[in-house]
Design a protein around this motif. Structure first.
Motif, PDB file in Angstrom:
ATOM      1  N   TYR A 184       0.867  -1.265  -0.049  1.00  0.00           N
ATOM      2  CA  TYR A 184      -0.053  -0.031  -0.029  1.00  0.00           C
ATOM      3  C   TYR A 184       0.862   1.241  -0.029  1.00  0.00           C
ATOM      4  O   TYR A 184       0.628   2.034  -0.942  1.00  0.00           O
ATOM      5  CB  TYR A 184      -0.931   0.116   1.354  1.00  0.00           C
ATOM      6  N   ALA A 199       2.532   1.497  -3.620  1.00  0.00           N
ATOM      7  CA  ALA A 199       1.536   2.033  -4.374  1.00  0.00           C
ATOM      8  C   ALA A 199       1.323   3.650  -4.487  1.00  0.00           C
ATOM      9  O   ALA A 199       1.262   4.202  -5.150  1.00  0.00           O
ATOM     10  CB  ALA A 199       0.203   1.243  -4.195  1.00  0.00           C
ATOM     11  N   ASN A 254       2.105   6.222  -7.220  1.00  0.00           N
ATOM     12  CA  ASN A 254       1.043   6.666  -8.147  1.00  0.00           C
ATOM     13  C   ASN A 254       0.396   5.348  -8.826  1.00  0.00           C
ATOM     14  O   ASN A 254       0.226   5.245 -10.004  1.00  0.00           O
ATOM     15  CB  ASN A 254       1.345   7.657  -8.998  1.00  0.00           C
ATOM     16  N   GLU A 255       0.558   4.094  -8.124  1.00  0.00           N
ATOM     17  CA  GLU A 255       0.280   2.895  -8.914  1.00  0.00           C
ATOM     18  C   GLU A 255      -1.049   2.350  -8.303  1.00  0.00           C
ATOM     19  O   GLU A 255      -1.712   2.795  -7.402  1.00  0.00           O
ATOM     20  CB  GLU A 255       1.294   1.753  -8.626  1.00  0.00           C
ATOM     21  N   THR A 256      -1.436   1.386  -9.132  1.00  0.00           N
ATOM     22  CA  THR A 256      -2.907   0.783  -8.534  1.00  0.00           C
ATOM     23  C   THR A 256      -2.510  -0.710  -7.943  1.00  0.00           C
ATOM     24  O   THR A 256      -1.632  -1.109  -7.994  1.00  0.00           O
ATOM     25  CB  THR A 256      -3.750   0.663  -9.812  1.00  0.00           C
ATOM     26  N   GLY A 261      -6.106  -2.905 -10.106  1.00  0.00           N
ATOM     27  CA  GLY A 261      -6.702  -1.703 -10.724  1.00  0.00           C
ATOM     28  C   GLY A 261      -7.500  -0.592 -10.042  1.00  0.00           C
ATOM     29  O   GLY A 261      -7.944   0.160 -10.663  1.00  0.00           O
ATOM     30  N   ARG A 262      -6.986  -0.803  -8.809  1.00  0.00           N
ATOM     31  CA  ARG A 262      -7.813   0.452  -7.886  1.00  0.00           C
ATOM     32  C   ARG A 262      -6.568   1.102  -7.504  1.00  0.00           C
ATOM     33  O   ARG A 262      -5.536   1.003  -7.124  1.00  0.00           O
ATOM     34  CB  ARG A 262      -8.380  -0.230  -6.633  1.00  0.00           C
ATOM     35  N   ALA A 263      -6.892   2.618  -7.830  1.00  0.00           N
ATOM     36  CA  ALA A 263      -6.020   3.652  -7.286  1.00  0.00           C
ATOM     37  C   ALA A 263      -6.077   3.700  -5.911  1.00  0.00           C
ATOM     38  O   ALA A 263      -7.037   3.852  -5.127  1.00  0.00           O
ATOM     39  CB  ALA A 263      -6.440   4.998  -8.189  1.00  0.00           C
ATOM     40  N   MET A 264      -4.919   3.880  -5.200  1.00  0.00           N
ATOM     41  CA  MET A 264      -4.904   3.939  -3.839  1.00  0.00           C
ATOM     42  C   MET A 264      -5.063   5.339  -3.121  1.00  0.00           C
ATOM     43  O   MET A 264      -5.464   5.459  -1.912  1.00  0.00           O
ATOM     44  CB  MET A 264      -3.391   3.367  -3.358  1.00  0.00           C
TER      45      MET A 264
END
Length: 395
Positions: free
Chosen positions: A179, A182, A186-188, A191-194
């Motif tokens: 977490y 991510a 700026n990663e997911t 598939g969910r933006a954190m």
């Protein structure tokens, strides 16, 4: 990583230079006033480390920045006072390197010492992660809570209420590291933006409720009275693999005043490797600390991670709110775990939380087999649990 403020720098410009979300910069520097930065002031940049580079013939800041895929301005920030046009062959400069992989190794026998070391490393790299001690174990070890996020919704997770279920701590810590990674990159995740989670949710985590017990299971009895008493409770056996209790033989997940008397009547009447609920509810420092934490933070929802069975217990005496059913059904959908509303077992943290706060509480039983589950199950457990971690923040 630290940098020093120059004339004209703002936290917004620094955020752009290092491509780290502004809220993470702000919360990594809680004592800095974004509107009154001073020249030379030290600012923490999360998710970066400094390495050194030796100047070679033909090098320039532009060439180095291009090769390293960083901005020239980031090089200037970590090399204050250096003249880019006067580089000397053999000269060493500092390079800001973004951390792009997890830094901890949870796939091992994960005792309290490893946990403390990993939390220290994560807090150094990701200073927006807050750490505090909420109490101490029987033996005086810190009971550590970490918080990530800035949202009004407080979601709580805990692991290792039971000593030989220590793999729950490993699984939680893998997600915590992922977490943080991510967020800064700026990663997911799936598939969910954190970043929306960070803005909306404050995640409260106590990775290891029973550090004394975990260390006993993994490392054997400590020297001194505590070790001798545990050995006596264990019938003289050095095999503590079946030990669920804290160091003095109290089962911490039978310690809460939610039909405690029922459990006390049918469980062991004196300290034991498992199931002894104590001589009264909330006698142990670990259970007291967890009760006080819930009272302080008023969790929106609470997840206690245990092993084993791949089931999720979600009700208590018909006191759980209606939305608990919706939440647990989503947990089941993303994990394949079976929801079970009621079970003939009381006095657990989930039971007490539902009873006293009337908010959704869940006991999530990870994996299959006989406790302690082997670390070889880690990846399978983590992949199934990952959806639950995420769903707990968006449901």
């Amino acid at each position: 990583m630290e940098i020093q403020i120059r004339r004209g720098d703002t936290l917004w410009s620094i955020s752009n230079t290092f491509n780290v979300p502004l809220p993470l910069i702000i919360h990594s520097n809680p004592t800095a006033n974004p509107n009154t930065l001073s020249i030379g002031q030290t600012i923490q940049i999360p998710g970066y480390r400094i390495t050194t580079y030796t100047i070679k013939p033909g090098d320039s800041f532009y060439k180095i920045a291009t090769k390293e895929r960083i901005s020239v301005d980031s090089l200037m920030l970590v090399n204050p006072g250096m003249v880019p046009t006067a580089l000397q062959i053999g000269q060493q400069i500092r390079i800001p390197r973004r951390v792009t992989t997890t830094i901890i190794d949870p796939r091992q026998n994960y005792d309290s010492g490893i946990l403390a070391s990993d939390l220290e490393a994560l807090a150094t790299l990701y200073p927006f992660m807050r750490r505090r001690t909420i109490g101490n174990s029987v033996m005086g070890k810190d009971l550590i809570e970490v918080q990530i996020g800035n949202g009004e919704r407080i979601v709580h997770w805990n692991g290792s209420f039971h000593a030989n279920e220590w793999i729950t701590t490993s699984v939680i810590m893998e997600f915590v590291n992922s977490y943080l990674l991510a967020l800064t990159n700026n990663e997911t995740i799936r598939g969910r933006a954190m970043l929306p989670f960070y803005d909306q949710v404050t995640l409260s985590v106590v990775p290891m409720v029973d550090p004394d017990g975990v260390d006993l299971v993994l490392n054997g009895p400590p020297e001194g009275n505590f070790g001798e008493e545990a050995l006596d409770i264990n019938g003289g056996s050095l095999d503590f693999s079946g030990w669920k209790a804290n160091i003095r033989g109290v089962d911490l997940n039978n310690q809460f005043p939610a039909k405690w008397e029922v459990e006390a009547e049918r469980k062991p009447k004196s300290p034991a490797p498992r199931d002894f609920p104590g001589y009264a509810p909330l006698t142990e420092p670990e259970s007291i600390a967890m009760a006080e934490l819930a009272g302080e933070l008023s969790f929106e929802k609470m997840l206690a991670f245990h092993t084993q069975g791949e089931v999720i217990f979600w009700g208590f005496e018909n006191l759980e709110p209606p939305r608990s059913r919706t939440i647990v059904n989503e947990f089941s959908r993303v994990s394949g775990y079976e929801p079970i509303r009621y079970v003939d077992s009381f006095a657990g943290y989930k039971d007490w939380f539902i009873q006293d706060f009337r908010e959704p509480g869940f006991t999530v039983e990870l994996g299959q087999g006989i406790n302690p589950l082997p670390i070889g199950q880690f990846d399978e457990i983590y992949q199934k649990t990952l959806g639950i971690f995420l769903a707990s923040m968006y449901m």
